[in-house]
Design a protein around this motif. Structure first.
Motif, PDB file in Angstrom:
ATOM      1  N   GLY A  90       0.813  -1.208   0.000  1.00 36.83           N
ATOM      2  CA  GLY A  90       0.000   0.000   0.000  1.00 36.83           C
ATOM      3  C   GLY A  90       0.846   1.258   0.000  1.00 36.83           C
ATOM      4  N   LEU A  91       1.921   1.251   0.792  1.00 39.97           N
ATOM      5  CA  LEU A  91       2.835   2.397   0.809  1.00 39.97           C
ATOM      6  C   LEU A  91       3.470   2.599  -0.559  1.00 39.97           C
ATOM      7  CD1 LEU A  91       4.611   1.798   4.242  1.00 39.97           C
ATOM      8  CD2 LEU A  91       3.016   3.642   3.712  1.00 39.97           C
ATOM      9  N   GLU A  92       3.855   1.488  -1.188  1.00 35.46           N
ATOM     10  CA  GLU A  92       4.493   1.578  -2.510  1.00 35.46           C
ATOM     11  C   GLU A  92       3.535   2.168  -3.529  1.00 35.46           C
ATOM     12  OE1 GLU A  92       6.485  -1.365  -5.895  1.00 35.46           O
ATOM     13  OE2 GLU A  92       5.945  -2.156  -3.917  1.00 35.46           O
ATOM     14  N   LYS A  93       2.311   1.658  -3.555  1.00 39.28           N
ATOM     15  CA  LYS A  93       1.323   2.171  -4.511  1.00 39.28           C
ATOM     16  C   LYS A  93       0.935   3.614  -4.197  1.00 39.28           C
ATOM     17  CE  LYS A  93      -0.805  -2.105  -6.144  1.00 39.28           C
ATOM     18  NZ  LYS A  93      -0.597  -1.799  -7.576  1.00 39.28           N
ATOM     19  N   GLY A  94       1.041   3.981  -2.930  1.00 43.24           N
ATOM     20  CA  GLY A  94       0.707   5.346  -2.538  1.00 43.24           C
ATOM     21  C   GLY A  94       1.858   6.323  -2.695  1.00 43.24           C
ATOM     22  N   GLY A  95       3.028   5.812  -3.071  1.00 40.58           N
ATOM     23  CA  GLY A  95       4.181   6.673  -3.277  1.00 40.58           C
ATOM     24  C   GLY A  95       4.806   7.187  -2.001  1.00 40.58           C
ATOM     25  N   VAL A  96       4.672   6.420  -0.917  1.00 42.44           N
ATOM     26  CA  VAL A  96       5.224   6.841   0.372  1.00 42.44           C
ATOM     27  C   VAL A  96       6.442   5.985   0.692  1.00 42.44           C
ATOM     28  CG1 VAL A  96       4.780   7.110   2.846  1.00 42.44           C
ATOM     29  CG2 VAL A  96       2.952   7.563   1.200  1.00 42.44           C
ATOM     30  N   ASP A  97       7.604   6.620   0.706  1.00 48.14           N
ATOM     31  CA  ASP A  97       8.839   5.927   1.069  1.00 48.14           C
ATOM     32  C   ASP A  97       9.662   6.841   1.969  1.00 48.14           C
ATOM     33  OD1 ASP A  97       9.984   7.853  -0.611  1.00 48.14           O
ATOM     34  OD2 ASP A  97      10.236   6.474  -2.279  1.00 48.14           O
ATOM     35  N   LYS A  98      10.946   6.503   2.172  1.00 52.66           N
ATOM     36  CA  LYS A  98      11.761   7.286   3.095  1.00 52.66           C
ATOM     37  C   LYS A  98      12.004   8.713   2.607  1.00 52.66           C
ATOM     38  CE  LYS A  98      16.166   5.497   1.278  1.00 52.66           C
ATOM     39  NZ  LYS A  98      17.388   4.738   1.639  1.00 52.66           N
ATOM     40  N   ASN A  99      11.796   8.947   1.313  1.00 51.99           N
ATOM     41  CA  ASN A  99      11.997  10.287   0.756  1.00 51.99           C
ATOM     42  C   ASN A  99      10.714  11.126   0.731  1.00 51.99           C
ATOM     43  OD1 ASN A  99      14.787   9.811   0.096  1.00 51.99           O
ATOM     44  ND2 ASN A  99      14.064   8.530  -1.608  1.00 51.99           N
ATOM     45  N   TYR A 100       9.609  10.514   1.141  1.00 49.24           N
ATOM     46  CA  TYR A 100       8.323  11.200   1.102  1.00 49.24           C
ATOM     47  C   TYR A 100       8.260  12.281   2.176  1.00 49.24           C
ATOM     48  CZ  TYR A 100       3.221  11.823   1.412  1.00 49.24           C
ATOM     49  OH  TYR A 100       1.956  12.332   1.437  1.00 49.24           O
ATOM     50  N   ARG A 101       7.796  13.438   1.812  1.00 48.35           N
ATOM     51  CA  ARG A 101       7.613  14.525   2.762  1.00 48.35           C
ATOM     52  C   ARG A 101       6.151  14.966   2.736  1.00 48.35           C
ATOM     53  NH1 ARG A 101      11.139  12.433   4.293  1.00 48.35           N
ATOM     54  NH2 ARG A 101      13.311  13.060   4.589  1.00 48.35           N
ATOM     55  N   PRO A 102       5.416  14.682   3.803  1.00 48.90           N
ATOM     56  CA  PRO A 102       3.986  15.015   3.811  1.00 48.90           C
ATOM     57  C   PRO A 102       3.744  16.514   3.795  1.00 48.90           C
ATOM     58  CG  PRO A 102       4.709  14.347   5.998  1.00 48.90           C
ATOM     59  CD  PRO A 102       5.875  14.099   5.081  1.00 48.90           C
ATOM     60  N   ALA A 103       2.590  16.907   3.277  1.00 51.27           N
ATOM     61  CA  ALA A 103       2.232  18.330   3.229  1.00 51.27           C
ATOM     62  C   ALA A 103       2.108  18.912   4.629  1.00 51.27           C
ATOM     63  CB  ALA A 103       0.942  18.512   2.450  1.00 51.27           C
ATOM     64  N   VAL A 104       1.618  18.101   5.573  1.00 51.98           N
ATOM     65  CA  VAL A 104       1.510  18.526   6.966  1.00 51.98           C
ATOM     66  C   VAL A 104       2.498  17.709   7.785  1.00 51.98           C
ATOM     67  CG1 VAL A 104       0.016  18.758   8.980  1.00 51.98           C
ATOM     68  CG2 VAL A 104      -0.917  19.127   6.679  1.00 51.98           C
ATOM     69  N   GLU A 105       3.462  18.385   8.375  1.00 53.18           N
ATOM     70  CA  GLU A 105       4.494  17.696   9.133  1.00 53.18           C
ATOM     71  C   GLU A 105       3.887  16.887  10.275  1.00 53.18           C
ATOM     72  OE1 GLU A 105       8.640  18.759  11.578  1.00 53.18           O
ATOM     73  OE2 GLU A 105       7.470  20.339  10.597  1.00 53.18           O
ATOM     74  N   GLY A 106       4.413  15.680  10.457  1.00 56.90           N
ATOM     75  CA  GLY A 106       3.960  14.839  11.549  1.00 56.90           C
ATOM     76  C   GLY A 106       2.830  13.899  11.191  1.00 56.90           C
ATOM     77  N   THR A 107       2.373  13.901   9.938  1.00 62.05           N
ATOM     78  CA  THR A 107       1.256  13.039   9.555  1.00 62.05           C
ATOM     79  C   THR A 107       1.712  11.681   9.014  1.00 62.05           C
ATOM     80  OG1 THR A 107       1.157  14.160   7.402  1.00 62.05           O
ATOM     81  CG2 THR A 107      -0.354  14.924   9.126  1.00 62.05           C
ATOM     82  N   VAL A 108       3.015  11.479   8.899  1.00 61.57           N
ATOM     83  CA  VAL A 108       3.569  10.171   8.549  1.00 61.57           C
ATOM     84  C   VAL A 108       4.623   9.803   9.587  1.00 61.57           C
ATOM     85  CG1 VAL A 108       4.910   8.832   6.863  1.00 61.57           C
ATOM     86  CG2 VAL A 108       3.157  10.432   6.073  1.00 61.57           C
ATOM     87  N   GLU A 109       4.531   8.593  10.107  1.00 58.66           N
ATOM     88  CA  GLU A 109       5.498   8.123  11.104  1.00 58.66           C
ATOM     89  C   GLU A 109       6.642   7.408  10.401  1.00 58.66           C
ATOM     90  OE1 GLU A 109       4.310   6.176  15.030  1.00 58.66           O
ATOM     91  OE2 GLU A 109       5.072   4.445  13.883  1.00 58.66           O
ATOM     92  N   PHE A 110       7.868   7.812  10.730  1.00 56.58           N
ATOM     93  CA  PHE A 110       9.068   7.175  10.188  1.00 56.58           C
ATOM     94  C   PHE A 110       9.815   6.470  11.314  1.00 56.58           C
ATOM     95  CE2 PHE A 110       8.130  10.602   7.223  1.00 56.58           C
ATOM     96  CZ  PHE A 110       8.292   9.983   5.993  1.00 56.58           C
ATOM     97  N   GLY A 111      10.384   5.295  10.997  1.00 59.74           N
ATOM     98  CA  GLY A 111      11.128   4.537  11.992  1.00 59.74           C
ATOM     99  C   GLY A 111      12.556   5.020  12.126  1.00 59.74           C
TER     100      GLY A 111
END
Length: 531
Positions: free
Chosen positions: A152-173
């Motif tokens: 789902g992350l892959e299809k959604g284009g969310v990886d370690k380089n992803y920067r959300p429009a609103v900071e803090g809305t994606v959790e990174f390990g």
């Protein structure tokens, strides 16, 4: 014109005032034409219906639902029964067996705070263990937090380089990779890329019609349907219009959006079945995910005070933009700092240009303080609360805010009532149960549906049955500027009424949650019958 119908021999609570009752009323052409005694009602009628002593109340109105999201949820994996991470995984694994590989799986309704084995949000690794060959996104019951698997992350284009429009809305390990846990706008970006099972116009109409029929089963004759685009909680005006035109809309809808319309319309445009409502803003997140914006750090996580979606100036400008266009303005606020921001915005725009009766809507208002209560008591505001937050929050909310002064203002509904502030009740469906009887039970007893805790949660905040039911009737009608046409049983008003199987004012308050609706009438027409 149809003949007048008299309903007699009832225990009818008009809700015009506490204790105000009658035994009969007459309905003609969709309205009450007489309310009083049996003999007079019989004289005025062409047909008589014997209520056999049953309790009758006005049709109830839920002032906060994401109605299309609820309709859509009926097509998704329902995870509300999951009592543990293990059970959630089992339910996902079993469900996936009937879904072709590579097809999206959407789940809704889990509450990780209730999990017996771990109250952590499911990560992509958790979901990958049982479902690696489908893209998966699961929505927490609050509709603000989500868990996504690796595909789902892959299809959604969310990886370690992803920067959300609103900071803090994606959790990174620690490794910089997304954990699969995200919230609000970041999740909405993924949801927007998923093929919609309700893509066709007819599919949307069918789903909304069924959702409204479900509401009727619980005595709801009205609903304030609210869009939350940033959470992918969409609403569609044309769907409601078409259902109304076809006579398929079984609840009156006050339809509100989180964007200003691109044409010159104002609050109240429409008719008794469908009206354009208020302009909705989202000031902060939620308490469960610690994104509600607080004045002080969370008691169980001193590293954060939550997240604000706007600066004070941005919020004030948005409130002003709606207000100056003659629109009712409402805003989601959970944390006390967010509540202060909204109060400041309303004070600013209202005092710089006072307008008659704007009825600002302050939604949720979960954590307050004495200063906020004092300030809003002087403003033309309505507070829309969600009583069932007690049921879902009771076992963990105190840990978020502590047991000191701040904790005393957690869901401080009696304090608001004593300050003279008008309150309405909504469910936030599909986040919470939309059964008004369960909400009245929660308001009166301050307990969850398992009757916990024994003495009530912050029991000094309990309120009476009349005040609780008023939130679903007379106050709810007031919130949409419709107090002259509905909300109570009175001659001249719309004949929306509900027959119950028990006396809500005479029953043991602990049994209110078990009251069932026998019949629901909209404009004098039967839209639900239990038998």
């Amino acid at each position: 014109m149809p003949l007048p119908v008299a309903y007699v021999n009832g225990r009818i609570y008009t809700m015009e005032a506490e204790g105000d009752t009658c035994t009969a009323f007459v309905v003609q052409d969709g309205k009450f034409t007489y309310c009083g005694n049996d003999d007079e009602a019989r004289k005025l009628a062409g047909e008589v219906v014997d209520l056999n002593g049953a309790t009758v109340i006005p049709g109830m109105i839920d002032t906060h639902q994401h109605l299309f999201a609820y309709a859509s949820s009926l097509t998704k994996l329902n995870l509300k029964p999951a009592k543990s991470m293990r059970q959630l995984k089992q339910m996902l694994q079993e469900y996936a067996k009937n879904i072709p590989a590579g097809e999206w799986i959407l789940g809704v309704g889990f509450d990780n705070e209730k999990f017996e084995d771990s109250n952590a949000m499911p990560t992509r690794q958790d979901l990958d263990e049982v479902c690696a060959d489908h893209p998966v996104i699961l929505s927490r019951y609050c509709l603000h937090f989500f868990s996504v698997n690796s595909m789902g992350l892959e299809k959604g284009g969310v990886d370690k380089n992803y920067r959300p429009a609103v900071e803090g809305t994606v959790e990174f390990g620690p490794d910089g990779e997304p954990t699969g846990v995200m919230c609000d706008s970041a999740a909405a970006d993924i949801l927007a890329k998923i093929p919609n099972k309700l893509a066709s116009f007819d599919a949307k109409k069918d789903a909304v019609e069924e959702a409204c029929r479900q509401l009727n089963m619980h005595g709801l004759t009205g609903v304030h349907a609210i869009q939350g685009r940033h959470c992918d909680l969409m609403e569609y005006t044309d769907v409601y219009q078409s259902l109304k035109d076809e006579g398929r809309l079984s609840a009156r809808v006050y339809l509100s959006y989180d964007e200003l319309p691109n044409c010159c319309i104002r609050t109240g445009l429409g008719d008794d079945m469908l009206k354009f409502g208020f302009y909705k803003l989202y000031v902060d997140g939620n308490m469960g995910g610690r994104t509600a914006f607080m004045k002080e750090p969370y008691s169980d996580d001193p590293t954060t005070t939550g997240v604000a979606n706007y600066t004070q100036q941005e919020l004030t400008d948005r409130v002003r933009a709606g207000y100056e266009r003659g629109m009712q303005v409402g805003a989601h606020v959970i944390g006390d700092r967010a509540a202060e921001m909204l109060t400041t915005a309303i004070e600013t725009v209202y005092h710089e240009n006072p307008r008659p009766d704007p009825r600002f809507r302050m939604i949720h208002m979960s954590i307050l303080n004495p200063d906020i209560v004092e300030r809003i008591s002087k403003l033309p505001v309505i507070v829309d609360i969600q009583p069932m937050f007690i049921s879902t929050n009771v076992k963990w909310a105190d840990s978020r805010v502590g047991f000191g002064e701040r904790g005393r203002y957690l869901f401080a509904w009696k304090k608001l009532l004593d300050a003279g502030i008008i309150m309405t009740a909504g469910s936030d469906n599909p986040c919470e149960s939309y059964d008004p009887m369960e909400s009245v039970y929660a308001l009166v007893n301050r307990k969850n549906l398992d009757c916990y805790p024994e003495g009530g949660w912050h029991p000094d905040e309990r309120i009476g049955v009349y005040d609780a039911l008023s939130m679903y009737t007379r106050n709810a009608a007031y919130a949409s500027f419709e107090e002259d046409s509905k909300g109570t049983i009175r001659a001249g008003k719309l004949a929306d009424f509900v027959v119950l199987d028990a006396d809500i004012f005479g029953i043991d308050t602990m049994k209110i949650k078990d009251i069932k609706v026998e019949k629901t009438y909209l404009g004098g027409n039967l839209v639900y019958s239990r038998s």
